[in-house]
Design a protein around this motif. Structure first.
Motif, PDB file in Angstrom:
ATOM      1  N   LEU A  48       0.806  -1.221   0.000  1.00 51.24           N
ATOM      2  CA  LEU A  48       0.000   0.000   0.000  1.00 51.24           C
ATOM      3  C   LEU A  48       0.841   1.274   0.000  1.00 51.24           C
ATOM      4  N   ASP A  49       2.146   1.120   0.202  1.00 46.44           N
ATOM      5  CA  ASP A  49       3.060   2.260   0.281  1.00 46.44           C
ATOM      6  C   ASP A  49       2.630   3.214   1.408  1.00 46.44           C
ATOM      7  N   LEU A  50       2.431   2.623   2.593  1.00 46.16           N
ATOM      8  CA  LEU A  50       2.030   3.385   3.774  1.00 46.16           C
ATOM      9  C   LEU A  50       3.057   3.186   4.881  1.00 46.16           C
ATOM     10  N   ASP A  51       3.039   4.080   5.858  1.00 45.62           N
ATOM     11  CA  ASP A  51       3.824   3.818   7.058  1.00 45.62           C
ATOM     12  C   ASP A  51       2.990   2.952   7.994  1.00 45.62           C
ATOM     13  N   GLY A  52       3.639   2.326   8.949  1.00 45.22           N
ATOM     14  CA  GLY A  52       2.974   1.372   9.821  1.00 45.22           C
ATOM     15  C   GLY A  52       1.830   1.943  10.627  1.00 45.22           C
ATOM     16  N   ARG A  53       1.984   3.160  11.131  1.00 48.11           N
ATOM     17  CA  ARG A  53       0.938   3.764  11.959  1.00 48.11           C
ATOM     18  C   ARG A  53      -0.324   4.019  11.138  1.00 48.11           C
ATOM     19  N   THR A  54      -0.137   4.487   9.893  1.00 57.87           N
ATOM     20  CA  THR A  54      -1.290   4.736   9.029  1.00 57.87           C
ATOM     21  C   THR A  54      -1.995   3.430   8.679  1.00 57.87           C
ATOM     22  N   LEU A  55      -1.212   2.405   8.402  1.00 59.79           N
ATOM     23  CA  LEU A  55      -1.786   1.096   8.100  1.00 59.79           C
ATOM     24  C   LEU A  55      -2.634   0.595   9.268  1.00 59.79           C
ATOM     25  N   ASP A  56      -2.096   0.665  10.482  1.00 61.26           N
ATOM     26  CA  ASP A  56      -2.828   0.197  11.658  1.00 61.26           C
ATOM     27  C   ASP A  56      -4.100   1.015  11.882  1.00 61.26           C
ATOM     28  N   THR A  92      -3.787   9.306  -0.888  1.00 59.50           N
ATOM     29  CA  THR A  92      -2.949   8.309  -0.220  1.00 59.50           C
ATOM     30  C   THR A  92      -2.806   7.033  -1.047  1.00 59.50           C
ATOM     31  N   ARG A  93      -3.804   6.759  -1.864  1.00 62.06           N
ATOM     32  CA  ARG A  93      -3.766   5.551  -2.692  1.00 62.06           C
ATOM     33  C   ARG A  93      -2.675   5.636  -3.752  1.00 62.06           C
ATOM     34  N   LYS A  94      -2.132   4.491  -4.127  1.00 60.94           N
ATOM     35  CA  LYS A  94      -1.160   4.468  -5.221  1.00 60.94           C
ATOM     36  C   LYS A  94      -1.811   4.879  -6.532  1.00 60.94           C
ATOM     37  N   GLU A  95      -3.006   4.345  -6.807  1.00 56.96           N
ATOM     38  CA  GLU A  95      -3.751   4.660  -8.025  1.00 56.96           C
ATOM     39  C   GLU A  95      -5.231   4.757  -7.697  1.00 56.96           C
ATOM     40  N   ALA A  96      -5.932   5.613  -8.425  1.00 56.50           N
ATOM     41  CA  ALA A  96      -7.385   5.696  -8.262  1.00 56.50           C
ATOM     42  C   ALA A  96      -8.027   4.482  -8.935  1.00 56.50           C
ATOM     43  N   PRO A  97      -9.161   4.011  -8.416  1.00 53.54           N
ATOM     44  CA  PRO A  97      -9.855   2.896  -9.069  1.00 53.54           C
ATOM     45  C   PRO A  97     -10.216   3.249 -10.509  1.00 53.54           C
ATOM     46  N   PHE A  98     -10.048   2.302 -11.396  1.00 56.87           N
ATOM     47  CA  PHE A  98     -10.327   2.514 -12.819  1.00 56.87           C
ATOM     48  C   PHE A  98     -11.820   2.423 -13.075  1.00 56.87           C
ATOM     49  N   GLN A  99     -12.344   3.371 -13.817  1.00 50.15           N
ATOM     50  CA  GLN A  99     -13.734   3.357 -14.246  1.00 50.15           C
ATOM     51  C   GLN A  99     -13.744   3.418 -15.775  1.00 50.15           C
ATOM     52  N   ARG A 100     -14.053   2.309 -16.398  1.00 51.73           N
ATOM     53  CA  ARG A 100     -14.031   2.259 -17.866  1.00 51.73           C
ATOM     54  C   ARG A 100     -15.216   3.025 -18.432  1.00 51.73           C
ATOM     55  N   SER A 101     -14.926   3.982 -19.314  1.00 49.16           N
ATOM     56  CA  SER A 101     -15.981   4.785 -19.921  1.00 49.16           C
ATOM     57  C   SER A 101     -16.642   4.017 -21.066  1.00 49.16           C
ATOM     58  N   LYS A 102     -17.747   4.541 -21.561  1.00 50.94           N
ATOM     59  CA  LYS A 102     -18.509   3.852 -22.601  1.00 50.94           C
ATOM     60  C   LYS A 102     -17.717   3.709 -23.899  1.00 50.94           C
TER      61      LYS A 102
END
Length: 400
Positions: A48-56, A92-102
Motif C-alpha cells: 500500500l506504500d504506507l507507514d505502519g501507523r497509518t496502516l494500523d 494516499t492511494r497508489k492509483e485511483a480505481p479505474f472506471q471504464r468509460s462507454k
C-alpha cells in the motif's frame, strides 16, 4: 484387434483416464486447499506504500484485527487488504480505481499458439492474477478456459467439474436448462466464478468440453450454425459491463474453439519459448496465419488493436540469445522486450496450481529471493501488455 476389441481398448483407456483425473483432482484438493493470499505487516506496508501507523489506523477503522492470529504476529488476507485500500483517501492511494468509460471497450486478449508447451496457460494465469493484484486501479479481470484439458481451471476452479457449474463449452452450445426466471445473461454471469482474488473471475472448462469440436462439426455440417466462429463472442457480450480485461486460454490446435477465441478477441498475444523447435514450429504457424485471418475476415471480424509475441520460460544461453536476435530481426514490431524468465518459483507455484501472485513471499516454501525475482519479472512482463491496453483506452477511436 477386431472392431469389438478396439472399441473395448478405447473404453478402457477412457475409464483409466477418468479415474486418473478424478484421483488427481481429489489429491490436489486434499493436499492443497487454496487459501487467500496473506500479507505480513512489512508486505502490507510495501503493497500500500504506507507507514505502519497509518496502516494500523485504517485496519482499526475497518474493524480488522491483524494480531488475532495465534501463529502470526500480524497478518491480513487479500480481501481485508482490499477493504483497507478502499478506505484510503485518494491522495494516499497508489492509483485511483479505474472506471471504464462507454467509449473504452472491453479488452479481450486471446493467448494462442498452435505449438503446445509454450506456456499459454501459465501466462494467462500469471498475467491475470498480476493485473488483478499488482495494479491498484482494481481492474475487473476475467479469464476464460477454452482448452478442454481444463488446466487453467485447476488454478482457480478445481471443483468445477464435480459441481454443477456451467463451463465455457456449456455456454457456447447452450445445452442446459435455465432456472425459472433466469436469463441467458444471468447464466453467463454466474458461470464466471469467484476466485481467491476478489477482482479476478474465471469461466472454467470441463472435461466434457473436449467434445466441443465434434459438436461444432456436426452443427456446421447440418447447417445449424450460420456463424460458427462468433459463439464465444456472443457469450462475452453478455458480461462486457462486468469486466475491463478478459484473457482467453486456448487449446494448442486450430479448431473451432481457437477460431472462436480469435474472433472474440480485441488483441492477440502469441507466447513463444526460445528453443529452436518452438521457434521453427511457431514460424510455420505464422506462415499459415494469413489463411486464419482471411477466414476471420470473411466472418466479419473488426480487426485487432494489437498483436504481440511474448517470450516465455526464457533461459539465458548462447542459443537463446541467437534465437532472440533472429526473432528481433524478423518480428521487431511484434516482440515484447521483456520475457518471462525460467523460474523455479514459477514452477513450484504451478505445481500447487497457483501463481506467484496467489501467495505471499512469506508463504513461499523455498528461497524468498527467487520468489521475489519471479514476481518482479512477471510484473514487468504484464506491464508491457497493460501499456498496450491503456494505449487503446486513451485513443478509443484510433485504428491500430
Amino acid at each position: 484387434m477386431s472392431i469389438e476389441e478396439t472399441s473395448q481398448a478405447f473404453e478402457e483407456l477412457g475409464v483409466g483416464a477418468d479415474n486418473y483425473i478424478s484421483r488427481r483432482n481429489q489429491r490436489l484438493l486434499s493436499n492443497h486447499k487454496k487459501e487467500l493470499r496473506t500479507f505480513t505487516r512489512s508486505e502490507a506496508i510495501a503493497y500500500l506504500d504506507l507507514d505502519g501507523r497509518t496502516l494500523d489506523k485504517y485496519a482499526l477503522s475497518a474493524g480488522i484485527d491483524p494480531r488475532r492470529h495465534e501463529d502470526a504476529k500480524w497478518l491480513i488476507d487479500i480481501e481485508e487488504m482490499y477493504i483497507i485500500r478502499s478506505l484510503l483517501p485518494s491522495e494516499t492511494r497508489k492509483e485511483a480505481p479505474f472506471q471504464r468509460s462507454k467509449d473504452q471497450k472491453l479488452q479481450v486478449i486471446t493467448v494462442q499458439n498452435q505449438k503446445g508447451g509454450v506456456g499459454k496457460t501459465v501466462s494467462v494465469a500469471t498475467i491475470g492474477s498480476c493485473l488483478a493484484t499488482e495494479f491498484h486501479q482494481e481492474y475487473r479481470v476475467g479469464i476464460i478456459d477454452m482448452d478442454g484439458q481444463a488446466t487453467l481451471s485447476m488454478y482457480y476452479a478445481p471443483e468445477s467439474d464435480s459441481l454443477e457449474h456451467l463451463s465455457a463449452g456449456d455456454l457456447i452450445t447452450k445445452e442446459f436448462d435455465l432456472d425459472e426466471g433466469e436469463t441467458f445473461k444471468d447464466a453467463v454471469s454466474k458461470s464466471f466464478l469467484q476466485t481467491t482474488i476478489p477482482n479476478l473471475r474465471i469461466l472454467p472448462a470441463s472435461q466434457s468440453d473436449r467434445a466441443l469440436e465434434g459438436w461444432f462439426h456436426k452443427k456446421t455440417f447440418n447447417g445449424d450454425l450460420s456463424s460458427p466462429y462468433s459463439l464465444l463472442n456472443d457469450v462475452i457480450k453478455e458480461v462486457e459491463d462486468e469486466f475491463d480485461i478478459i484473457l482467453i486460454d486456448t487449446p494448442p490446435s486450430l479448431g473451432y474453439a481457437t477460431f472462436n477465441s480469435y474472433f472474440a478477441a480485441t488483441s492477440i498475444v502469441f507466447p513463444l519459448t526460445t528453443t529452436e523447435n518452438d521457434v521453427d514450429a511457431t514460424c510455420s504457424y505464422f506462415s499459415y496465419i494469413r489463411e486464419v485471418w482471411q477466414l476471420l475476415l470473411d466472418a466479419e471480424h473488426d480487426g485487432y488493436d494489437f498483436m504481440k509475441i511474448m517470450l516465455t520460460n526464457h533461459k539465458d544461453s548462447a542459443t537463446a540469445t541467437e534465437l532472440m536476435s533472429r526473432l528481433s530481426t524478423n518480428f521487431s514490431q511484434f516482440l515484447y522486450s521483456k520475457e518471462f524468465k525460467h523460474s523455479e518459483a514459477v514452477r513450484q507455484s504451478s505445481a500447487l496450481m497457483s501463481t506467484v501472485f496467489d501467495m505471499s513471499k512469506s508463504e513461499y516454501p523455498k528461497t524468498k529471493s527467487t520468489f521475489a525475482a519471479a514476481q518482479t519479472n512477471a510484473y514487468e512482463v504484464t506491464s508491457q501488455l497493460l501499456r498496450d491496453i491503456q494505449k487503446v483506452w486513451r485513443n478509443p477511436s484510433k485504428e491500430y
